[in-house]
Scaffold this motif. Structure first.
Motif: not given
Lengths: 148, 148
Positions: A78-92
């Motif tokens: 619903x919105x453009x992913x922010x840094x925190x969103x990308x961080x979660x991917x990164x940690x996975x």
DNA sequence: ATAAAACCTCAACTTAACTTGAGGTAAAGG
DNA sequence: CCTTTACCTCAAGTTAAGTTGAGGTTTTAT
């Protein structure tokens, strides 16, 4: 206001270091999106640059497009992913990278102790009979008996 | 006297945990050999068991059949390879495994410091602009400018 | 007003590593 | 002897991740 989709496919391709055909492909696979202009040409929001870059980075880690797509699906739509969103991917991915590394280290250890010593026994060599802890690469159980 | 070729394809397949079709395939690729009996059926020397097992082990390490074939080409073809011969293969592969591991560790480190911190900058992130030291996986140079 | 460069769609080709299937022969068991 | 089971060959299909090309439209530059 963050909604302007301004980049042409050629611009995205050049800036990301991929071919336009790859962008078509990613779009067909549902990894990126585009809108169209009057003349039916693709126009991209700049957010796509980050996505494509992340795709490339993930591929270097040995992550398939399928997995990347799944990971992207966890991003907010619903919105453009922010840094925190990308961080979660990164940690996975860091975790998956770690288990991939551990798997290879294990193999190397066994290679050192096993083929390295010249045993290579058809009977009990862990390298052959090993049950993989990384199922993605695994090939399943094997039955080897002693020969002759 | 080490020349008896006694195993049927079904026996080899079962003992190595692969399909007969894979053995056909490896043979077509020149990775293994067989002789034929009266009725044109394949008969294998037991040495093939080691070869197939080594193929499987190498594949787990991420080594392609092509590379395996090259490695096998360094084995003596006038006699059955001995332990020392296999050891040499092993040490080559151990080295390649090590550089593969190092490559992934590097990526992980960058992932931790870079995506992990949320920067993911289109501008200078080493994960994107990285020149790979492992050419086999590399995708080449990229030009990313700052967006917006 | 053109010509050239950039795009579009859709189908087919590419590599790796096999698998599946069709049509037919050989070997093994009862 | 006869029926399974095992094999054989050769062609085609499969997945991943794209690329290439044909035939046609849009944009951009001169």
């Amino acid at each position: 206001m963050t909604q302007e989709a301004i980049l042409t496919i050629g611009q995205v391709a050049k800036r990301c270091g991929v071919n336009s055909s790859a962008l078509h492909f990613y779009e067909a696979k549902g990894l990126i999106q585009s809108s169209r202009n009057q003349g039916n040409q693709r126009r991209y929001h700049k957010e796509v640059l980050r996505r494509v870059s992340v795709i490339k980075a993930a591929q270097k880690m040995g992550i398939s497009l399928q997995e990347i797509k799944l990971a992207f699906a966890t991003l907010p739509n619903n919105r453009t992913p922010n840094d925190k969103d990308w961080q979660q991917l990164a940690s996975q991915w860091r975790a998956s990278l770690t288990s991939r590394i551990r798997y290879l280290e294990n193999l190397r250890e066994q290679l050192t102790g096993c083929i390295g010593c010249g045993c290579l026994s058809m009977k009990a060599c862990p390298l052959y009979n090993n049950n993989d802890e990384l199922s993605a690469i695994g090939t399943g159980a094997i039955l080897l008996e002693d020969v002759k």
